[in-house]
Motif scaffolding. Structure first.
Motif, short mmCIF file in Angstrom:
data_model
loop_
_atom_site.label_atom_id
_atom_site.label_comp_id
_atom_site.label_asym_id
_atom_site.label_seq_id
_atom_site.Cartn_x
_atom_site.Cartn_y
_atom_site.Cartn_z
N LYS A 159 0.83 -1.22 0.00
CA LYS A 159 0.00 0.00 0.00
C LYS A 159 0.86 1.27 0.00
O LYS A 159 0.58 2.26 0.70
N ALA A 160 1.92 1.26 -0.79
CA ALA A 160 2.85 2.38 -0.82
C ALA A 160 2.31 3.54 -1.65
O ALA A 160 1.70 3.32 -2.71
N ASN A 161 2.56 4.73 -1.17
CA ASN A 161 2.30 5.95 -1.95
C ASN A 161 3.64 6.31 -2.60
O ASN A 161 4.44 7.07 -2.04
N ILE A 162 3.89 5.77 -3.78
CA ILE A 162 5.22 5.84 -4.37
C ILE A 162 5.65 7.27 -4.66
O ILE A 162 6.82 7.64 -4.50
N LYS A 163 4.72 8.12 -5.07
CA LYS A 163 5.08 9.51 -5.41
C LYS A 163 5.71 10.24 -4.23
O LYS A 163 6.53 11.15 -4.42
N ARG A 164 5.35 9.86 -3.03
CA ARG A 164 5.86 10.56 -1.84
C ARG A 164 6.91 9.72 -1.10
O ARG A 164 7.25 10.03 0.05
N SER A 165 7.42 8.69 -1.75
CA SER A 165 8.36 7.78 -1.09
C SER A 165 9.79 7.99 -1.56
O SER A 165 10.04 8.39 -2.70
N ASP A 166 10.72 7.74 -0.66
CA ASP A 166 12.14 7.74 -0.98
C ASP A 166 12.58 6.28 -1.12
O ASP A 166 12.29 5.45 -0.25
N ILE A 167 13.29 5.99 -2.21
CA ILE A 167 13.69 4.62 -2.52
C ILE A 167 15.21 4.51 -2.50
O ILE A 167 15.91 5.34 -3.09
N VAL A 168 15.74 3.48 -1.82
CA VAL A 168 17.16 3.16 -1.87
C VAL A 168 17.29 1.72 -2.38
O VAL A 168 16.70 0.80 -1.80
N VAL A 169 18.03 1.55 -3.48
CA VAL A 169 18.17 0.23 -4.12
C VAL A 169 19.60 -0.25 -3.97
O VAL A 169 20.55 0.50 -4.24
N ALA A 170 19.77 -1.51 -3.57
CA ALA A 170 21.11 -2.10 -3.46
C ALA A 170 21.52 -2.69 -4.80
O ALA A 170 20.71 -3.33 -5.48
N VAL A 171 22.78 -2.46 -5.19
CA VAL A 171 23.29 -3.00 -6.45
C VAL A 171 24.65 -3.65 -6.19
O VAL A 171 25.41 -3.19 -5.33
N PRO A 172 25.00 -4.71 -6.94
CA PRO A 172 26.35 -5.26 -6.83
C PRO A 172 27.38 -4.22 -7.24
O PRO A 172 27.12 -3.35 -8.08
N ASN A 173 28.57 -4.29 -6.65
CA ASN A 173 29.60 -3.31 -6.98
C ASN A 173 30.28 -3.64 -8.30
O ASN A 173 30.54 -2.76 -9.12
N ASP A 174 30.56 -4.91 -8.53
CA ASP A 174 31.39 -5.32 -9.66
C ASP A 174 30.55 -5.60 -10.91
O ASP A 174 30.66 -6.66 -11.53
#
Length: 337
Positions: free
Chosen positions: A87-102
């Protein structure tokens, strides 16, 4: 009401931390498609169909080897999970995504573009390197001038990294993980016993009786297809068989860790010897894997209690703790007309 989410797009599982509820959602990163392009199901329900679905339903994994292989369906799935399940209000949300370094910058940017090029764009999108999130999730203060080695064994890849002073000193992404171990078990049992089993069965064997050392005990009764007769049959598999199937892959992993250690600067190597190697990821649950790697490197191992979730636990600190907020950085999305 605004919210913040930390998201780990794993090959096997999708993990999401919600700041508002302080909860972690952990579901299978799997999609079931009808007629190749219409989403029929996702998550655990889709994974239950794997190796069992009829011809008109295709079960796929949108993340392969740690990177996005099916952008459109991955985007559809993550928005479905966020908007419908959480039930996220995406427009008002802050997102942090993890990614591989290499991985390449283009591959990293694909994780950013999942949200940046969606119809509903979040308030902000940041990227965090997985090795740093792993270390934070295991309780390590990565801001300190201290070398820490993290081995994250996932489904398709294993990332071996050394971090210090909030940065990654050296990192290597190996194209092997839990799925390769499953495939090796399937191959071993077929070659040695003329029995064909599915990857799900191999995964169960690995998790239930698999071990990184030879003298493990235990046995399970499984059902496979006899190569000679073509008929299904019951067969008892013991821990020694599973070990033999995984042995070469585990030896390659330990050798890769040893080779990376040889490249570490002396002062950081001293820190690693004193603090030990941090082992995490779903593969860290393999019985006695820590003892096996220690026998090769002569360095103490620290095994994560919740290996599958250490990255998203680290992201939870990035979105809630000012001490770690700087580890999420922004990328630019360029629209090409």
């Amino acid at each position: 009401m605004s919210n913040a989410y930390g998201i780990d797009f794993g090959t096997g599982n999708l993990k999401i931390f919600s700041k508002a509820s302080n909860d972690i959602t952990n579901i299978k990163d799997t999609i079931a498609l009808v007629n190749r392009n219409q989403m029929y199901s996702y998550g655990d329900a889709a994974y239950a169909m794997y190796e069992k679905a009829p011809a008109n339903i295709g079960v796929s994994f949108p993340i392969i080897n740690g990177v996005i292989a099916d952008f459109d369906n991955m985007q559809t799935m993550i928005y479905e999970v966020l908007e419908s399940d959480l039930k996220a209000n995406i427009k008002r949300s802050d997102i942090v995504v993890a990614v591989p370094n290499d991985i390449t910058e283009v591959e990293k940017k694909a994780f950013f573009d999942i949200f940046a090029k969606a119809k509903v764009r979040p308030h902000s999108i940041r990227i965090c390197e997985k090795p740093l999130a792993d270390a934070i999730g295991m309780g390590v203060d990565v801001n300190e001038p201290k070398g820490v080695m993290v081995v994250d064994m996932g489904a398709d890849t294993t990332e071996i990294s050394v971090v210090s002073l909030g940065g990654i000193v050296i990192s290597e992404l190996l194209p092997m993980g839990g799925n390769q171990l499953d495939d090796s078990i399937v191959t071993y049992i077929r070659r040695q016993f003329n029995l064909v089993i599915g990857r799900k069965t191999a995964k169960m064997l690995k998790e239930e009786i698999g071990s990184a050392i030879e003298d493990a005990q235990g046995a399970l009764m499984i059902v496979g297809r006899d190569v000679v007769s073509g008929l299904p049959m019951e067969f008892e598999v013991d821990a020694k068989m599973v070990y033999e199937g995984m042995r070469d892959d585990l030896q390659n992993l330990a050798t890769a860790i040893k080779l990376l250690l040889e490249k570490v600067p002396p002062e950081l190597a001293k820190d690693i010897v004193h603090s030990g190697i941090y082992l995490t990821g779903g593969g860290s649950n393999i019985r006695s894997l820590d003892a096996f790697i220690k026998s090769i490197t002569n360095i103490q191992m620290n095994v994560a209690e919740r290996g599958e979730e250490t990255v998203v636990m680290g992201l939870s600190s990035v979105v809630t703790d000012a001490h770690y907020s700087r580890f999420g950085y922004e990328m630019k999305s360029r629209n090409i007309n």
